[in-house]
Design an enzyme around this catalytic site. Structure first.
Site, short mmCIF file in Angstrom:
data_model
loop_
_atom_site.label_atom_id
_atom_site.label_comp_id
_atom_site.label_asym_id
_atom_site.label_seq_id
_atom_site.Cartn_x
_atom_site.Cartn_y
_atom_site.Cartn_z
N HIS A 1 0.83 -1.22 0.00
CA HIS A 1 0.00 0.00 0.00
C HIS A 1 0.86 1.27 0.00
O HIS A 1 0.46 2.29 0.54
CB HIS A 1 -0.95 0.05 1.21
CG HIS A 1 -1.67 -1.24 1.44
ND1 HIS A 1 -2.86 -1.56 0.83
CD2 HIS A 1 -1.36 -2.30 2.22
CE1 HIS A 1 -3.26 -2.77 1.23
NE2 HIS A 1 -2.35 -3.24 2.07
N SER B 1 14.70 20.87 -17.11
CA SER B 1 13.47 21.60 -17.39
C SER B 1 13.84 22.88 -18.12
O SER B 1 14.94 23.41 -17.95
CB SER B 1 12.79 21.94 -16.06
OG SER B 1 12.03 23.12 -16.20
N LYS C 1 16.25 21.03 -12.16
CA LYS C 1 15.55 19.76 -12.34
C LYS C 1 16.25 18.72 -13.20
O LYS C 1 16.96 19.04 -14.13
CB LYS C 1 14.14 20.03 -12.90
CG LYS C 1 13.37 20.79 -11.87
CD LYS C 1 11.92 20.52 -11.74
CE LYS C 1 11.29 19.46 -12.51
NZ LYS C 1 9.86 19.64 -12.57
N GLU D 1 9.19 8.08 -17.50
CA GLU D 1 7.81 8.54 -17.71
C GLU D 1 7.27 8.10 -19.07
O GLU D 1 6.11 7.73 -19.21
CB GLU D 1 7.74 10.06 -17.57
CG GLU D 1 7.96 10.52 -16.14
CD GLU D 1 8.16 12.03 -16.06
OE1 GLU D 1 7.46 12.67 -15.27
OE2 GLU D 1 9.02 12.57 -16.78
#
Ligand code: ARG
Length: 467
Positions: free
Chosen positions: A163, A284, A290, A297
């Protein structure tokens, strides 16, 4: 513009009418994608032509011309000289038409005892077998990368999650080896899909077989098919083998996307478990600090299109009457796209796994600053004769107190333990992350010695696969 007059100019407008007829012809064209079948198409035609010669169906002089012409065409396609003509619709008609240009009338004998229906089914089966073996190899490379990384983290302790909550300690190698298992099933499925594709339809003709004394076995041997199809009507309209490839690809993408998701989470500042190499991250455009895990992704994101191809093909074949129907031309784009996607995603994942750096301290700290030893402390009481459920309640009370006082189990004294149960003794102070993982010494468990053995077994399996 209203619903009443929208499009109403079309009848008066010759340009729009021309676009209409253009659409009508474009709609059936497939050469812009089925040209990818050229190797298989030409190999199939050469084998077919040779068989026609051996059987005395076509004279050997013509067979020689046909084979020579097809060989030239293959070379022209390889070098990019070949001119594809969309008006000829598909790969098969493009090749045949060029053969006429090259060798004249003899070209007209190639299509004896054959139809585009058994031809395209044969080409696609050959192509799918190649795709299966490339996917299989890509899976094995990823498994190899996982095993290598696992091998250096047999003693790296981290929290194992259920979980998304810290549950019990595990070693990082065990976590990576879980993915090894998933990909192992994928490898098996790609091998099975290759086997399903390994049946030759050629000789089925349009649907009923052909009225010539052909030798199907000989052609199958030439093309390296294991088997020939048993029923011509099934053979020209069966696309199950593509569905099987798409199922294997979809599950591989599901597994890849789980791995990718963990890479995204683990490389976040919040987790900080791993850092992905520069090669697989990008900056970025506005936030200079970043390092975005774009590859992970995109692996996650591209899963959808592979599932899409599976559902699309299942839908296409549903309710099709026997035998060949043009609907079946819709099998190829999804197949090609899924193969490209799954193979590149597997390669990217292997690169990411090999290139990542692991922060073992950070992982251990995450396990230390948690209650992942709760089960082991309860088990300790069980060892003293307490029923598990009672022990569970005692440790649950203990952890509530810890949370209230903002301390971990590691900071408790024996006295603190004895407050919830007088059966606790010195031994409880010896429970650590390392003893907890070592205690899970069952087949399939996270004990480092079990994991080491699992890694050895995996390496053995990989060595046998790549022989
Ligand atoms: N381009 C077609 C396909 O991919 C080839 C077979 C065409 N057969 C036919 N009867 N029109 O399915």
């Amino acid at each position: 513009m209203t619903r009443q007059n929208i499009g109403s100019n079309e009848n008066k407008n010759p340009a729009a009418a021309a676009r209409g007829s253009q659409l009508a012809s474009d709609f059936t064209v497939s050469v812009h994608y089925d040209s990818r079948l050229y190797r298989e198409d030409i190999a199939g035609s050469i084998a077919h032509a040779r068989m026609l010669g051996r059987q005395g169906i076509v004279e050997s002089a013509d067979v020689d011309k046909i084979v020579g012409g097809l060989t030239t065409i293959a070379a022209e396609i390889e070098t990019g000289e070949f001119v594809w003509n969309p008006e000829l619709e598909d790969i098969h008609m493009n090749v045949e038409s060029r053969l006429f240009e090259l060798i004249g009338d003899a070209a007209g004998r190639l299509h004896t005892a054959r139809s585009r229906n058994d031809q395209v089914a044969t080409d696609t089966r050959l192509w799918t077998q190649v795709a299966c073996s490339r996917a299989f190899e890509a899976v094995v490379s990823l498994q190899t990368a996982l095993v290598e990384l696992a091998e250096s983290h047999i003693d790296t302790v981290m929290p194992g999650y259920t979980h998304m909550q810290r549950g019990q300690p595990v070693v990082l190698a065990h976590h990576f080896m879980a993915y090894f298992e998933m990909f192992d099933r994928d490898a098996t499925r790609f091998a099975q899909a290759a086997e399903s594709a390994d049946v030759m339809p050629l000789g089925s003709g349009a649907l009923a077989g052909v009225p010539y004394p052909i030798d199907r076995e000989w052609v199958a041997d030439e093309l390296d098919f294991n088997d020939i199809s048993r029923n011509s009507m099934d053979a020209v309209s069966d696309r199950d083998f593509i569905v099987e490839f798409l199922i294997a690809s979809s599950l591989a993408m599901a597994h890849l996307s789980r791995l990718a998701e963990e890479m995204v989470i683990w490389s976040s500042d919040e987790f900080g478990f791993i850092a992905l190499s520069d090669e697989f991250t990008s900056g970025s455009s506005i936030m200079p600090q970043k390092r975005n895990p774009d590859f992970a992704e995109l692996i996650r994101g591209k899963t959808g299109r592979v599932y899409g191809s599976l559902v699309a093909l299942l839908t296409t074949i549903k309710g099709l009457p026997l035998t060949y129907n043009r609907d079946l031309q819709e099998d190829k784009e999804g197949l090609f796209d899924a193969a490209d996607t799954v193979i590149t995603a597997l390669e990217a994942a292997a690169g990411m796994v090999s290139g990542m750096t692991v922060d073992a301290n950070r992982m251990r700290q995450a396990a230390e600053k948690s209650f992942v030893l709760a089960t082991d402390i309860a088990d300790y009481l069980v060892g003293k004769g307490v029923p598990f459920r009672e022990a569970y309640i005692a440790v649950s009370d203990l952890s509530k107190q810890c949370i209230e006082n903002n301390v971990g189990f590691g900071e408790l004294t024996l006295g603190d333990f004895q407050e919830v149960s007088d059966l606790f003794d010195e031994g409880v102070m010896e429970i650590t992350l390392d003893t907890a993982v070592a205690a899970r010494n069952v087949p399939g468990g996270t004990a480092p010695k079990r994991v080491r053995a699992a890694i050895e077994e995996a390496k053995q399996m990989l060595a046998e696969t790549t022989q």
